[in-house]
Design a protein around this motif. Structure first.
Motif, PDB file in Angstrom:
ATOM      1  N   PHE A   1       0.841  -1.206   0.000  1.00 50.12           N
ATOM      2  CA  PHE A   1       0.000   0.000   0.000  1.00 50.12           C
ATOM      3  C   PHE A   1       0.873   1.252   0.000  1.00 50.12           C
ATOM      4  O   PHE A   1       0.632   2.196  -0.757  1.00 50.12           O
ATOM      5  CB  PHE A   1      -0.928   0.008   1.220  1.00 50.12           C
ATOM      6  CG  PHE A   1      -1.976  -1.057   1.214  1.00 50.12           C
ATOM      7  CD1 PHE A   1      -2.918  -1.122   0.199  1.00 50.12           C
ATOM      8  CD2 PHE A   1      -2.035  -2.006   2.225  1.00 50.12           C
ATOM      9  CE1 PHE A   1      -3.895  -2.100   0.184  1.00 50.12           C
ATOM     10  CE2 PHE A   1      -3.004  -2.979   2.229  1.00 50.12           C
ATOM     11  CZ  PHE A   1      -3.935  -3.033   1.206  1.00 50.12           C
ATOM     12  N   GLN A   2       1.872   1.245   0.839  1.00 43.92           N
ATOM     13  CA  GLN A   2       2.751   2.414   0.941  1.00 43.92           C
ATOM     14  C   GLN A   2       3.468   2.670  -0.380  1.00 43.92           C
ATOM     15  O   GLN A   2       3.588   3.824  -0.813  1.00 43.92           O
ATOM     16  CB  GLN A   2       3.771   2.187   2.068  1.00 43.92           C
ATOM     17  CG  GLN A   2       4.653   3.392   2.337  1.00 43.92           C
ATOM     18  CD  GLN A   2       5.577   3.162   3.529  1.00 43.92           C
ATOM     19  OE1 GLN A   2       5.676   2.059   4.042  1.00 43.92           O
ATOM     20  NE2 GLN A   2       6.264   4.217   3.958  1.00 43.92           N
ATOM     21  N   ALA A   3       3.939   1.595  -1.027  1.00 38.80           N
ATOM     22  CA  ALA A   3       4.647   1.739  -2.292  1.00 38.80           C
ATOM     23  C   ALA A   3       3.757   2.338  -3.375  1.00 38.80           C
ATOM     24  O   ALA A   3       4.236   3.040  -4.274  1.00 38.80           O
ATOM     25  CB  ALA A   3       5.180   0.380  -2.752  1.00 38.80           C
ATOM     26  N   ALA A   4       2.450   2.063  -3.280  1.00 36.03           N
ATOM     27  CA  ALA A   4       1.504   2.574  -4.268  1.00 36.03           C
ATOM     28  C   ALA A   4       0.939   3.934  -3.878  1.00 36.03           C
ATOM     29  O   ALA A   4       0.101   4.490  -4.600  1.00 36.03           O
ATOM     30  CB  ALA A   4       0.363   1.576  -4.453  1.00 36.03           C
ATOM     31  N   GLY A   5       1.373   4.464  -2.736  1.00 34.65           N
ATOM     32  CA  GLY A   5       0.881   5.764  -2.286  1.00 34.65           C
ATOM     33  C   GLY A   5      -0.547   5.724  -1.777  1.00 34.65           C
ATOM     34  O   GLY A   5      -1.253   6.735  -1.819  1.00 34.65           O
ATOM     35  N   ILE A   6      -0.983   4.564  -1.282  1.00 32.05           N
ATOM     36  CA  ILE A   6      -2.356   4.390  -0.821  1.00 32.05           C
ATOM     37  C   ILE A   6      -2.371   4.394   0.705  1.00 32.05           C
ATOM     38  O   ILE A   6      -1.649   3.629   1.347  1.00 32.05           O
ATOM     39  CB  ILE A   6      -2.949   3.073  -1.351  1.00 32.05           C
ATOM     40  CG1 ILE A   6      -3.077   3.158  -2.876  1.00 32.05           C
ATOM     41  CG2 ILE A   6      -4.299   2.771  -0.710  1.00 32.05           C
ATOM     42  CD1 ILE A   6      -3.442   1.849  -3.526  1.00 32.05           C
ATOM     43  N   LYS A   7      -3.184   5.263   1.266  1.00 30.49           N
ATOM     44  CA  LYS A   7      -3.293   5.357   2.713  1.00 30.49           C
ATOM     45  C   LYS A   7      -4.441   4.481   3.215  1.00 30.49           C
ATOM     46  O   LYS A   7      -5.605   4.749   2.928  1.00 30.49           O
ATOM     47  CB  LYS A   7      -3.521   6.812   3.145  1.00 30.49           C
ATOM     48  CG  LYS A   7      -2.309   7.719   2.922  1.00 30.49           C
ATOM     49  CD  LYS A   7      -2.530   9.088   3.539  1.00 30.49           C
ATOM     50  CE  LYS A   7      -1.274   9.957   3.437  1.00 30.49           C
ATOM     51  NZ  LYS A   7      -1.470  11.267   4.104  1.00 30.49           N
ATOM     52  N   VAL A   8      -4.100   3.443   3.946  1.00 30.56           N
ATOM     53  CA  VAL A   8      -5.097   2.555   4.534  1.00 30.56           C
ATOM     54  C   VAL A   8      -4.595   2.083   5.887  1.00 30.56           C
ATOM     55  O   VAL A   8      -3.392   1.848   6.052  1.00 30.56           O
ATOM     56  CB  VAL A   8      -5.391   1.340   3.608  1.00 30.56           C
ATOM     57  CG1 VAL A   8      -4.133   0.531   3.351  1.00 30.56           C
ATOM     58  CG2 VAL A   8      -6.478   0.456   4.201  1.00 30.56           C
TER      59      VAL A   8
END
Length: 289
Positions: free
Chosen positions: A73-80
């Motif tokens: 998620f972090q690598a894709a810039g997604i905050k979850v």
């Protein structure tokens, strides 16, 4: 000392309801004690910009745990942010209080909740086969031998539907068994293996844990049993914003599924050990279904 198995089936049939209720009280005490030992929410600092999802240590949530651990998620810039709960009841309570943006849900519990879950938006179905597992000490070989046994499941749930299907396969009725409600799948597995209940409805990876210790899988529920789902719950974040955020999370979730399948046995070993409580010797052998 929360043993409820064995004693119940020796009582007179007219006392069945009374003692089944007593079993539920004893089991509830066990569940509260067990839940107190587990950390429900995430330990990360709260990020209001993130999508906050309720998850459980069940097969349907493993890709999310795996993706978070691997930094996908972090690598894709997604905050979850994932918040772990021990039962579907706890997840649903969080949704009803609008304290999370969504997460794992059970369509049969949603149906039971009626209008209170009307605003929940289903965004994905996720299914894991449900099995009947009995303690090895019983030496049972078929589903038709379950009459009079104490079998654990969750009420108003996919597990209950699976239990009814498994009983039907054995030409038995719901009234033929004693059914304490065990909402926590980890606790349910432990109670089956320890003989505190004679059997229960379990799914991967707990079926594998029980089987590794010699316990018996008598059958698998049919495909007609409903699938669990992921839902979004509009609140502080509006429906459109939630759907947009979920699209990114779901894309990574599907990539994680592909990675788990490609990784083969042991690909999720660390998550299974740390989050699901699966022993390393079992976790190292498991393939994501």
């Amino acid at each position: 000392a929360c043993t409820v198995a064995g004693a119940l089936r020796h009582f007179h049939p007219m006392r069945k309801t009374l003692f089944a209720l007593l079993a539920l009280v004893l089991v509830a005490a066990c569940q509260h004690s067990d839940a107190d030992k587990q950390t429900a929410p995430t330990a990360e600092p709260y990020d209001s910009a993130a999508l906050h999802l309720a998850v459980m240590p069940v097969a349907e949530c493993l890709p999310l745990y795996y993706a978070a651990e691997r930094g996908m998620f972090q690598a894709a810039g997604i905050k979850v942010q994932l918040h772990t709960y021990t039962s579907q009841l706890e997840c649903d309570t969080a949704y009803l209080h609008r304290s999370l943006d969504g997460g794992l849900a059970d369509p049969l519990r949603m149906q039971a909740l009626g209008k209170r879950s009307a605003a929940w938006m289903k965004v994905a179905e996720v299914k894991s086969p449900q099995c009947m597992v009995v303690n090895s000490a019983l030496r049972l070989r078929s589903l038709d031998k379950l009459k009079g046994r104490t079998l654990a499941a969750t009420r108003q749930s996919v597990e209950q539907a699976a239990l009814l299907d498994l009983l039907h396969q054995g030409r038995l009725k719901e009234d033929d068994i004693y059914r304490p409600q065990i909402n926590n799948p980890v606790l349910r597995t432990t109670m089956v293996m320890n003989g505190q209940v004679e059997g229960g409805v379990l799914a991967w990876p707990y079926v594998s844990v029980a089987r590794a210790q010699g316990h018996k899988v008598l059958g698998t529920a049919g495909s007609q049993v409903p699938a669990r789902c992921f839902v979004l719950v509009p609140g502080a974040k509006k429906a459109d914003a939630l759907r947009k955020a979920w699209q990114g999370v779901d894309r990574i979730r599907r990539q994680a599924i592909d990675s788990l399948h490609a990784g083969g046995a042991g690909a999720a070993s660390h998550v299974l050990q740390t989050v699901y409580g699966v022993p390393q010797q079992v976790a190292d052998t498991l393939r994501f279904p």
